[in-house]
Design an enzyme around this catalytic site. Structure first.
Site, short mmCIF file in Angstrom:
data_model
loop_
_atom_site.label_atom_id
_atom_site.label_comp_id
_atom_site.label_asym_id
_atom_site.label_seq_id
_atom_site.Cartn_x
_atom_site.Cartn_y
_atom_site.Cartn_z
N ASP A 120 -1.56 -8.74 -0.21
CA ASP A 120 -1.01 -7.46 -0.61
C ASP A 120 0.53 -7.60 -0.57
OD1 ASP A 120 -0.68 -4.87 -1.41
OD2 ASP A 120 -2.10 -4.02 0.01
C1 NOJ Z 1 0.23 -2.26 -2.28
C2 NOJ Z 1 -1.15 -1.69 -2.24
O1 NOJ Z 1 -1.64 -1.71 -0.92
C3 NOJ Z 1 -2.15 -2.44 -3.13
O2 NOJ Z 1 -3.33 -1.72 -3.17
C4 NOJ Z 1 -1.58 -2.63 -4.50
O3 NOJ Z 1 -2.51 -3.32 -5.30
C5 NOJ Z 1 -0.29 -3.43 -4.40
N1 NOJ Z 1 0.67 -2.68 -3.59
C6 NOJ Z 1 0.32 -3.73 -5.76
O4 NOJ Z 1 0.79 -2.59 -6.35
#
Ligand code: NOJ
Length: 747
Positions: free
Chosen positions: A289
Site C-alpha cells: 500500500d
Molecule cells: C491507499 C489505500 O489504502 C489503498 O486502498 C489504495 O489502493 C492506495 N492508497 C492507492 O490509491
C-alpha cells in the site's frame, strides 16, 4: 517425489482456466518464461529495481500532472509503473516514453483505484453487497473494468475484501461487510468481473486483492491502527475473502498498512510467504500500500528505510508503491550482501509476467484506443447497469403505519412533497468514497429523479443544512416546507468524505446538525420518509423510533436519484438485506450476528448473564435484515435426514410464500450452528442463500444442500475439518428470524 507430485497438481489446478486447456496454458507459460528470462538477462540491477517501483501521477483540475523527476525516472528505466494516470491521451504520452525512449522498451503498468466504477459510478461496495446478487456484483466489476480499461488503465486496486465489524472504521464502505462466507463469494465475483476470461483482453483489468491482511480489524476502528487477534480468528474470519479472490485468479495482492502479530503486514513473511505463497500457491505480484514500506520505521519494526526495504523484500513484497525505498536502497543492499540479486529477480519476473499476461509486450498501446474510450464511457450499458444495481442495493429498514397508513410506496394521493436535506439535490456525495474519475455532472440527484417519477406532484425542495458544521440558518425554511406538505422526504447522512480512508468516526450519529433538523421536521407532525445516505451503518435509535419509513440508500452512484425514485414510488420493490449490523449505540461495537454463546448467554431474568444494563444485546438492525413492500412467510422446513456421514449430503428445503400484495424478491438465508466443538463455535454461521422473485400469493420451495465440507472450521489444533456432532440449521429472511431444524454429523 512427493513435492514434485504436489507441484504438478498445483500446476494442473492453476491451469484449469476457462477456455484454455492445460497443455495450451503450459505452452503459454513456457513461452512467457523464455521471453521474461531473456528480457531479465539484459537488465541492469537499476532497471530491475525500476520494475519494482510504482509512482503516482497527479491529476489536477487543469489536467494530468506527472512529477518531473518521475518522468525522468521512466526515461531512465528507474520507474516502470504508474498509478492515478488515466485517459487514453495522457497514458499514451507516458507509455510512449517507456516504449519508445527507454533502453529496454518495457511498457508501463497503469494502476488506479477503480473500486466501484471508473466514470460511471455504481453503489459503494458495502451498499452493493446488500443486493446479495453475485451475478450483478460481478457485472459491476466487469463493466467498471470495461470503462476503465478503455481509458488506458490495465490494473485496479480492487477488490477490497477486508472483513469489517466496526463501523467506526471509515473503510467499511469499501468492502462487503461482516461475514466471511458472503465476503468470500463477493470477493471472487468482483475478481472474476474485473479480470474477465483473459487479462490480455483490452477490456479487462488485473485485480489487486487488498488489504492483506486483516486491515479491517483496527483497534477502536481507527484507520491504520493496530490489529491483534488469534491465528484462529484470522484464518476463520478475516482470511477467507482474500483466499477466495486468490482462488478466483486475482493477479495481484496489496499488503496492508496495519501490523498483525506484532509485525507490519508489509514486512510479514508469515502473511506474504507462508500463507499467500506456500499455503495458497499464489504466483502473482505483491504490491505494497502507499508508502507502507517507509512506515515500517514508524511502526518501530525497522531502524531506517533501508532496513525496511530489506525486510519487505525478504518478506515477499515485489513492488513498492510510492515510497521510493526500493529505488533508493536495493542497489546498496545487494552490494552489501544483505539481499541477493536472485531475490530481486523473482520479484521482477512477477512484474514482467503480469505485463506479459496483460499483452503489453505484444502491443503496449493495446489499452489506448481513442474510439473505444469514447464508445465505452457513460455508454447506455453502463448507465443502465448503474440504475439496476443501485435499485437492488437499497435496504428498506422501516415502513410502519403513520396515521393508519404505510407511507411507502408513495401513495398517488400525496400531492405536495417537501424534499429536504443536504443530500437531496446533491451530485458529488452520491458518488461515495473512492469514486475514481466519477463525473458528478452525470449524476441524477434525488430531486431530479423524483421530479421525473412523480411529475403530477408538487415538490418543494430546500436544503435545511449541510452534512457538517453548525449552521442552522436553513431550518426555518425547511420547517415551513414540511408544514405545507403532505409528506416529507429527508435525504440525510454522510457526505462522501465522511467515510472511506482516514475517515474513522467515534460518534456515529448523523453528522453536523442533521439530527436536530430531523427532530424539528418530525415535530411538524407530517409523515416523514428518511433516505439514509451514509458509507457505514450509523447509530440511529431516535430515527428508528420516530420516523415511520427509512430507506438505507447509502451512496448509490451515478443513477442514485433514479433508483431512489423508483423505490419510493414502488416501481421497484426494495429487496436489499444488510451485510453489516447497525449497532444500538457506539458502546455496543463490535456487534455482529455470528457471535459466540458465552458461558452465561443472555437471560433477561438473570442479572448475571452476558448483557448490558442499558441496551439490548441485539443490534438495531441485524445482518441479513431488510424489508419489502410485500411480506414473506417461511414454512415447512425439512431436512432430508436426521443424520449424515462425512460423505453424505443433506438437503434442506423450505417453503417461502409471498403473502403480500406485490411481487417481490427475497433473500432466503441458511445458517448453521455447530453445537459442540473442540473449540467453541458461533451461534450462527451463514452457509448459503438464494435470492428469488415471488409473485403475490406465490409459494416456492427453496432447496439447499449441505455436506461435511460446509461444516469445517479450524479445530483445536488448527486443522480445517468438520467434527462429528449435532448441528442446528436455521433458515429465514434475516439472521434473526429463522425456522429451525437439526441433524447430526457422524463419522
Ligand atoms: C491507499 C489505500 O489504502 C489503498 O486502498 C489504495 O489502493 C492506495 N492508497 C492507492 O490509491
Amino acid at each position: 517425489m512427493k513435492s514434485k507430485l504436489l507441484r504438478i497438481s498445483v500446476l494442473i489446478l492453476l491451469y484449469v482456466i476457462p477456455g484454455i486447456s492445460c497443455t495450451k496454458r503450459v505452452e503459454i507459460d513456457r513461452t512467457r518464461e523464455k521471453f521474461v528470462n531473456s528480457l531479465l538477462s539484459k537488465m541492469t540491477l537499476e532497471e530491475k529495481i525500476g520494475q519494482m517501483t510504482l509512482y503516482t501521477s497527479g491529476w489536477d483540475v487543469t489536467g494530468p500532472v506527472l512529477n518531473a523527476s518521475y518522468r525522468k525516472d521512466i526515461l531512465t528505466g528507474r520507474c516502470g509503473n504508474l498509478f492515478n494516470a488515466h485517459t487514453v491521451s495522457y497514458n499514451r504520452e507516458l507509455q510512449k516514453i517507456a516504449v519508445e525512449n527507454t533502453r529496454l522498451k518495457i511498457p508501463l503498468l497503469f494502476g488506479y483505484d477503480v473500486i466501484h466504477g471508473y466514470k460511471t459510478i455504481f453503489p459503494v461496495p458495502l451498499a452493493e453487497a446488500c443486493s446479495w446478487d453475485l451475478e450483478l456484483i460481478e457485472k459491476s466489476a466487469r463493466l467498471a473494468a470495461k470503462e476503465a480499461a478503455s481509458a488506458g488503465l490495465n490494473w485496479t486496486f480492487a477488490p477490497m475484501v477486508d472483513i469489517a465489524r466496526d463501523p467506526r472504521w471509515g473503510r467499511v464502505t469499501e468492502g462487503a461487510g461482516e461475514d466471511p462466507y458472503l465476503g468470500g463469494l463477493i470477493a471472487a465475483a468482483r475478481t472474476r468481473g474485473f479480470q474477465g476470461d483473459s487479462l490480455s483482453d483490452p477490456l479487462t483489468l488485473a485485480a489487486c486483492v487488498k488489504h492483506f491482511a486483516a486491515y479491517g480489524a483496527a483497534e477502536g476502528g481507527r484507520d491504520y491502527g493496530t490489529v491483534d487477534m488469534s491465528e484462529r480468528t484470522l484464518r476463520e474470519v478475516y482470511l477467507p475473502p482474500y483466499h477466495a479472490a486468490v482462488k478466483a485468479g486475482a493477479a495481484t495482492v496489496m499488503s496492508s498498512f496495519n501490523e498483525l502479530f506484532g509485525s507490519p503486514a508489509t514486512g510479514s513473511r508469515f502473511l506474504l510467504y507462508q500463507v499467500l505463497r506456500k499455503e495458497w500457491g499464489f504466483h502473482g505480484l505483491v504490491v505494497t500500500d502507499y508508502t507502507s514500506i517507509n512506515e515500517m520505521v514508524n511502526h518501530g519494526y525497522s531502524m531506517d528505510e533501508k532496513q525496511a526495504g530489506e525486510q519487505a523484500l525478504t518478506a515477499g513484497v515485489d513492488m513498492d508503491m510510492q515510497g521510493g525505498v526500493y529505488q533508493n536502497y536495493l542497489v546498496q543492499l545487494v552490494k552489501e550482501g544483505k539481499i541477493t540479486e536472485s531475490l530481486i529477480d523473482q520479484a521482477v519476473i512477477r512484474v514482467l509476467n503480469l505485463k506479459y499476461d496483460l499483452g503489453l509486450f505484444d502491443d503496449p498501446y493495446r489499452y489506448l484506443d481513442d474510439q473505444r474510450e469514447k464508445d465505452n464511457t457513460f455508454s447506455i450499458e453502463m448507465m443502465a447497469h448503474s440504475l439496476d444495481i443501485a435499485q437492488k442495493s437499497i435496504v428498506l429498514l422501516r415502513n410502519e403505519p403513520f396515521n393508519g397508513a404505510r407511507q411507502l410506496p408513495l401513495s398517488p394521493a400525496v400531492r405536495r412533497i417537501a424534499l429536504i436535506g443536504p443530500l437531496a439535490d446533491n451530485r458529488i456525495d452520491m458518488l461515495g468514497t473512492w469514486h475514481a474519475a466519477g463525473d458528478e455532472t452525470h449524476v441524477v440527484t434525488v430531486l431530479e429523479g423524483l421530479k421525473k417519477a412523480v411529475s403530477e406532484s408538487q415538490i418543494i425542495y430546500t436544503k435545511g443544512c449541510e452534512t457538517f458544521g453548525e449552521d442552522r440558518a436553513g431550518f426555518a425554511n425547511a420547517i415551513r416546507a414540511a408544514s405545507n406538505a403532505d409528506l416529507v422526504i429527508l435525504a440525510i447522512g454522510e457526505n462522501y468524505g465522511q467515510s472511506g480512508e482516514a475517515a474513522s468516526r467515534s460518534i456515529l450519529g448523523l453528522p453536523g446538525v442533521q439530527q436536530e433538523l430531523l427532530e424539528k421536521i418530525v415535530a411538524t407532525g407530517k409523515p416523514v420518509v428518511v433516505l439514509l445516505m451514509a458509507g457505514r451503518p450509523l447509530v440511529i435509535p431516535w430515527m428508528a423510533q420516530h420516523v415511520p419509513a427509512i430507506l438505507n440508500t447509502s451512496h448509490l452512484g451515478t443513477r442514485a436519484g433514479d433508483a431512489i425514485a423508483d423505490v419510493l414510488t414502488g416501481k421497484y420493490n426494495p429487496s436489499g438485506k444488510l451485510t453489516m449490523s447497525f449497532p444500538q449505540n457506539e458502546g455496543q461495537i463490535p456487534v455482529y450476528y455470528s457471535m459466540k454463546n458465552t458461558g452465561r448467554p443472555l437471560d433477561p431474568a438473570n442479572k448475571y448473564t452476558s448483557k448490558y444494563l442499558d441496551i439490548p444485546n441485539e443490534p438495531l438492525y441485524e445482518f441479513g435484515y431488510g424489508l419489502s413492500y410485500t411480506s414473506f412467510k417461511y414454512s415447512d422446513l425439512k431436512l432430508s435426514s436426521k443424520q449424515i456421514s462425512m460423505a453424505d449430503t443433506l438437503t434442506v428445503t423450505v417453503e417461502v410464500t409471498n403473502t403480500g400484495f406485490a411481487a417481490g424478491e427475497e433473500v432466503v438465508q441458511l445458517y448453521i450452528r455447530d453445537l459442540v466443538g473442540s473449540v467453541t463455535r458461533p451461534v450462527k454461521e451463514l452457509k448459503g442463500f438464494k435470492k428469488l422473485m415471488l409473485q403475490d400469493g406465490e409459494t416456492l420451495s427453496v432447496k439447499f444442500t449441505l455436506s461435511a465440507g460446509d461444516l469445517r472450521f479450524y479445530t483445536a489444533d488448527l486443522t480445517y475439518a468438520a467434527e462429528p456432532g449435532k448441528f442446528r440449521v436455521m433458515v429465514g429472511g434475516s439472521s434473526v428470524k429463522c425456522l429451525e431444524g437439526g441433524f447430526e454429523l457422524v463419522k
